[in-house]
Design an enzyme around this catalytic site. Sequence first.
Site, PDB file in Angstrom:
ATOM      1  N   TYR A   1       0.925  -1.202  -0.012  1.00 32.58           N
ATOM      2  CA  TYR A   1      -0.163  -0.012  -0.013  1.00 32.58           C
ATOM      3  C   TYR A   1       1.027   1.109   0.147  1.00 32.58           C
ATOM      4  CZ  TYR A   1      -2.943   3.581   1.271  1.00 32.58           C
ATOM      5  OH  TYR A   1      -3.779   5.143   1.163  1.00 32.58           O
TER       6      TYR A   1
ATOM      7  N   TRP B   1       1.842   5.177  -2.296  1.00 38.51           N
ATOM      8  CA  TRP B   1       1.561   6.094  -3.460  1.00 38.51           C
ATOM      9  C   TRP B   1       2.451   5.843  -4.390  1.00 38.51           C
ATOM     10  CZ3 TRP B   1      -1.005  10.776  -5.003  1.00 38.51           C
ATOM     11  CH2 TRP B   1      -2.241  11.202  -4.239  1.00 38.51           C
TER      12      TRP B   1
END
Length: 830
Positions: free
Chosen positions: A169, A171
């Site tokens: 998880y 960006w």
Amino acid sequence: MKNKQVITHTLQRISRRRFLTGAAALASLPLLSGIWPKTALAEAITQALPQFSALRQAQKGILTGAHWGAFEAIVENGRMVDVKPVQDDPSPNELITMAPHQVHAPNRVKYPLVRKSWLEGGALNGKPELRGQDEWVRISWDKALTLVSEQIARLQKEHGPQSIYAGSYGWKSVGILHNSRTLLHRLLNLTGGFLDYAGDYSTGAAQVIMSHVVGSMEVYEQQTAWPDVINNSELVILWGCNPSVTLRNSWNIPDHVGQSGFAALKKKGTRLISIDPVQSDTTRELNAEWLAPRPYTDSAIIIGLAHTLLTEKLHNTDFLTTYTVGFEKFADYLNGTEDGIVKDADWAAAISGIEAETLRTLARDMAKHRTMIMGGWGIQRQHHGEQPHWLLVTLAAMLGQIGLPGGGFGFSYHYSSGGSPTARGGILAGISAGLAPKKGPSSIPVARIADCLANPGKTINFNGSRVTYPDVKMVYVAGGNTFHQHQDTNNLIKAWQRPETIVVNEPYWTATAKYADIVLPATTSYERNDLEMGGDYSQLYVFPMHQCVPPQHEARNDYDIFAGLAEKLGVLAQYTEGKDEARWLKTMYDNMKEQARAARVALPPFDMFWASNNYVRFPIPEENKQWVRFADFRENPLLNPLGTPTGKIEIYSDTVAKMNYADCHGLPGWLPPREWYQSQEAIKYPLSLNTAHPINRLHSQLDNTPLRAKYAVADREAIWIHPGDARTRNITDGDLVRAFNDRGQILVGAVVTERVRPGVVRISEGAWFDPADPTTPGSICKNGNVNCLTFDIGSSSLAQGNCGQMAQLDIEKYRGPVPLNTAHAVPTGA
């Protein structure tokens, strides 16, 4: 110049033909890289295909992009030295200037490394308690891939797929091919499966409750188009959001249209009100009215507003009857029919600190004018975070303006330019994660990872289901930074010691990398080729991301890393499908090109597109500029029902009610949070934390760049303190400060300002974790990582979202020896 004239003349003839004929003729031209100058090629194609705009600035730039914008990289002697934003970026982001520093950062992971104790003892005797403090040993790529693949194969065989958590998880970097999370999942699906995660840290509570209330995730949906808002909204409420900062970046490459929308509202003189304990940059830049409530009291404020609408008969009964269910129950709740508590503006004022008459006036103004409520996400990253978003929808339903031009609510105006009108063309589809094994394991809520690692066999509630944590033996992180995003860092360290093996793909020595066993050096997006859309909601652009410089040191791109592991595991053919980087990109482009063709938008062939060093800008249909969210539902709710069981907005959700959760009922309301100014914790720790997105970073990305000079105070993350709170603690502007509670302690630099409400402190998230003594639990973080102070529980049994934007704490002037900040240092042996 002659070449440019020849090709321009040829394409001008093509542009006069009909669409399909012209596209076919264009495809047949022998214009390949190296034959024509790139600038001439780009400008010439524009003559035939107007949507392919030759918008160039730099003469020698290489076109690429990042979460903070598209730009041209200036490269000299194999080094990136400068950047230029693309010409039609309406609000260029200075973060793009950090690209050269990203590539050439001194704390790059240069080669594959293994933690010494793990290398000596293996996975079963690797002394996990030494993670974060052990020495590192350099190894070859072949050795590294062998070690990782052996663990994957062993664990799949001995403990099953649930023993491997693909905890990627985060960006990551932009680019649809080199999507590290997808590539990791693709590999593990081919080798037997893995433990996945559900939800995200950004909107964990809201996306779950909104599916029950309006039938969709909502927080990532397109909003009423900006031109419509500008023309029709008379009152805009910015509830707990700071778009001047958060719109600078986006999940894909940003189109930066949202900034123009807010600027237009200001120019028009539209009334704007910001509800936030902090006077945000947006509040100041837009000259918005500022209401500063006590932190974590948003639900009470909304309820007080709703009560005024009800008792003064300002609510829209026709809308409520036609488009919602359950309002009668909510009205009874407001009037205290069951609990005897009338939840009027005076009740809300006593909780929130906003005067009752101010709330009544606001409710009247919202009913009198066409009102758009723009809700942020910070208010749902809290204990009982499901309630504020549910209540905001309820409030908007009472106003009866949902589905009308300029009215209703929207939860992504502050994120990735929600409301940027949608273009017509094609959409790039990235590489597939593949099919999960039919008997694969379940997922866990992403924000419960520390709880999962520490408590195998524990069962929790989650959105109507029961989830039992597996015994995780291996964590693989690629494109994420767990030690930034997760709450209660010191508790995470303890849980992080339980797995046998932790592998991280990473360009830099983040705290997550330092707490791993095996670290594989990954390239930045500027060291590989890729494609990406521009505009998360508009789908306005298609950007080629050209490799600007060779891979630095021994770094490899994520596709090649996982291909290497696939080869070791015997699934290389399935993983690559016989394609290399170039072939994958062409396939993705060609699929998108066919979609555009069906929409009657012509694009050049891939080779020509790539060689031109330019990008596509799709046309925006006029009707899309006036698109209104929920307009079709309002026009005919029978033919256009919502995705809820009733097809309507569910102010009362029978589905949620039947889950029988004590911390999330079938009706929205006020539930006091675990920590706030009236809790027991506030007696010892009287200050309420407000965490914010940093203006000069994207979460933790770019913390290791020269932009630190713009925000660091005393070489630490800054803490905003009200003058009254600073004065009672003998703290002055610029002081080194210790912020602390029972969970942890951090060093921060004081900014004394009236931009925060008394009793509130603000610390931006994203500072890299840097414990003064990794051998001592709870050691002070020298760089100011705010998650050392936040608590790690689920928002409720429904969503299990994170509570990263709340905590009680205290502060004091730091008087000990000033420690050196080593957050960005390279560890021993690396």
